[in-house]
Structure formats: structure tokens, C-alpha cells
Design a protein around this motif. Structure first.
Motif, PDB file in Angstrom:
ATOM      1  N   GLY A 107     -22.687 133.114  53.916  1.00  0.00           N
ATOM      2  CA  GLY A 107     -23.670 134.104  54.341  1.00  0.00           C
ATOM      3  C   GLY A 107     -24.359 134.744  53.149  1.00  0.00           C
ATOM      4  N   SER A 108     -23.583 135.059  52.113  1.00  0.00           N
ATOM      5  CA  SER A 108     -24.104 135.686  50.904  1.00  0.00           C
ATOM      6  C   SER A 108     -23.043 135.545  49.814  1.00  0.00           C
ATOM      7  N   TRP A 109     -23.398 135.905  48.601  1.00  0.00           N
ATOM      8  CA  TRP A 109     -22.430 135.815  47.511  1.00  0.00           C
ATOM      9  C   TRP A 109     -22.771 136.803  46.409  1.00  0.00           C
ATOM     10  N   THR A 110     -21.755 137.145  45.625  1.00  0.00           N
ATOM     11  CA  THR A 110     -21.932 138.033  44.473  1.00  0.00           C
ATOM     12  C   THR A 110     -21.027 137.575  43.342  1.00  0.00           C
ATOM     13  N   VAL A 111     -21.371 138.032  42.139  1.00  0.00           N
ATOM     14  CA  VAL A 111     -20.524 137.827  40.962  1.00  0.00           C
ATOM     15  C   VAL A 111     -19.850 139.159  40.685  1.00  0.00           C
ATOM     16  N   ARG A 112     -18.534 139.134  40.605  1.00  0.00           N
ATOM     17  CA  ARG A 112     -17.762 140.360  40.365  1.00  0.00           C
ATOM     18  C   ARG A 112     -16.892 140.191  39.130  1.00  0.00           C
ATOM     19  N   ASP A 113     -16.536 141.286  38.523  1.00  0.00           N
ATOM     20  CA  ASP A 113     -15.680 141.274  37.331  1.00  0.00           C
ATOM     21  C   ASP A 113     -14.223 141.270  37.785  1.00  0.00           C
ATOM     22  N   MET A 114     -13.773 140.120  38.292  1.00  0.00           N
ATOM     23  CA  MET A 114     -12.403 139.977  38.799  1.00  0.00           C
ATOM     24  C   MET A 114     -11.560 139.307  37.720  1.00  0.00           C
ATOM     25  N   HIS A 115     -10.329 139.772  37.552  1.00  0.00           N
ATOM     26  CA  HIS A 115      -9.475 139.233  36.488  1.00  0.00           C
ATOM     27  C   HIS A 115      -8.262 138.475  37.008  1.00  0.00           C
ATOM     28  N   THR A 116      -8.015 138.501  38.287  1.00  0.00           N
ATOM     29  CA  THR A 116      -6.805 137.850  38.794  1.00  0.00           C
ATOM     30  C   THR A 116      -7.100 136.657  39.687  1.00  0.00           C
ATOM     31  N   ARG A 117      -8.362 136.416  39.984  1.00  0.00           N
ATOM     32  CA  ARG A 117      -8.706 135.266  40.818  1.00  0.00           C
ATOM     33  C   ARG A 117     -10.094 134.775  40.445  1.00  0.00           C
ATOM     34  N   TRP A 118     -10.335 133.499  40.715  1.00  0.00           N
ATOM     35  CA  TRP A 118     -11.621 132.882  40.393  1.00  0.00           C
ATOM     36  C   TRP A 118     -12.665 133.177  41.463  1.00  0.00           C
ATOM     37  N   GLY A 119     -12.229 133.373  42.691  1.00  0.00           N
ATOM     38  CA  GLY A 119     -13.165 133.644  43.761  1.00  0.00           C
ATOM     39  C   GLY A 119     -12.443 134.164  44.986  1.00  0.00           C
TER      40      GLY A 119
END
Length: 182
Positions: A107-119
Motif C-alpha cells: 500500500g505504501s512504504w517508508t525508510v526508517r532508522d531501525m537498528h534491529t531489523r531490515w524491514g
């Protein structure tokens, strides 16, 4: 309350919490070791716990530090934003092609500053989140993460149906996943 104790030369941050079991984490990128423990656990028990896991800890610290050297993370806000723009362009180019090839869509997507998972995938809205850390990875690794999250739009968990679709669309996905661990 958090305190640092030294166990055989290893600095360990200990936090007492309202939990049932002790648990330990090795943090990226520096290999910092933290232990969360129930209030009733003594320092002697914490020391014994850490010593019993020492081989695992040393291996984990080496792995985390090796990964940090191979894939350095941005330090300034400007570096992060440059990486975010670059990753967004890569996803904008690759996601539609993977959607077309598989017949899956988000539906939609974003880029987040996550450190414990790739997606991650919100299976209710089909919204995908991609980790900023993917900016340092290859296109094939990025394709794997995109596909993994797209498959979650039709199969929420990691059961046999999920893996059957992964096998169908990317036969070498297991080796790519292994590569993402380093």
C-alpha cells in the motif's frame, strides 16, 4: 536502575527490572553488553550467568564489530539524510519491478532508522518499512528484503506458505539472508 559491573575484564551494564528471567543483549555497533535482571537476582548470580555465556558474548562482540567495520553507519544528520535519499531512490527503482514480477504489492512504504531489523510489514495496511541500514547493502540484498516484506502482505507469518513463495520468487534467498547477518 542501571549500573556497570566488570566481569573478567568485560564491562556489563546491568539493569534491574520487573521481569521473570535474566536476558542479555550485545548492541551494535560497538558491542556493548547489557543484562536485564529481576530485582531479586544477586550480583553473584549475574556474574555466574555472564561467565556461563562468555563464549557466546565474545563471538557476538566480534561479529558486531566486524559488521560495523564492513558497513559503517552514518554519524551526522547530513550523512543520514544523504543515505536516506539514496536508499529511497533505489527502492523507488526496484520495488515496482519486484511487484510486477511477483504480482504482489504494498500500500505504501517508508525508510526508517531501525537498528534491529531490515524491514517490517503492517499486514493490515500493507505498509512496508525499510531500515536505513539497507543503504550500505547490495541491490540483491535490498531485493531480498523488499521481497520478504511483500510476501508478508499475503502471508503474515513465517510458515511453509511464506517460504514456498520466497523459494518461488528468489530461489537463493537463504544465502542472501545469511549474507545480511554480516
Amino acid at each position: 536502575m542501571t549500573k556497570t559491573i566488570y566481569i573478567d575484564g568485560l564491562a556489563v551494564e546491568v539493569t534491574r527490572k520487573r521481569i521473570k528471567r535474566m536476558n542479555m543483549r550485545i548492541h551494535e555497533p560497538d558491542g556493548r553488553v547489557t543484562v536485564s535482571v529481576p530485582y531479586i537476582v544477586s550480583d553473584r548470580e549475574i556474574i555466574a550467568f555472564v561467565r556461563s555465556k562468555r563464549e557466546w558474548i565474545d563471538k557476538g562482540i566480534r561479529k558486531v564489530r566486524t559488521r560495523a567495520l564492513a558497513h559503517p553507519q552514518p554519524e551526522t544528520r547530513a550523512e543520514k539524510e544523504a543515505l536516506r535519499k539514496s536508499l529511497r531512490r533505489r527502492i523507488e527503482a526496484r520495488l515496482p519491478e519486484i511487484e510486477r514480477r511477483t504480482g504482489l504489492s504494498c500500500g505504501s512504504w517508508t525508510v526508517r532508522d531501525m537498528h534491529t531489523r531490515w524491514g517490517s510489514c503492517n499486514t493490515r495496511t500493507n505498509h512496508l518499512n525499510f531500515s536505513l541500514m539497507l543503504a550500505t547493502r547490495t541491490d540483491h540484498e535490498l531485493d531480498y528484503v523488499i521481497l520478504h516484506e511483500l510476501v508478508h502482505t499475503v502471508v503474515p507469518g513465517h510458515g511453509k506458505d511464506f517460504y514456498a513463495l520466497m523459494d518461488r520468487f528468489m530461489p537463493d534467498w537463504k544465502s542472501v539472508r545469511t549474507g545480511l547477518k554480516y
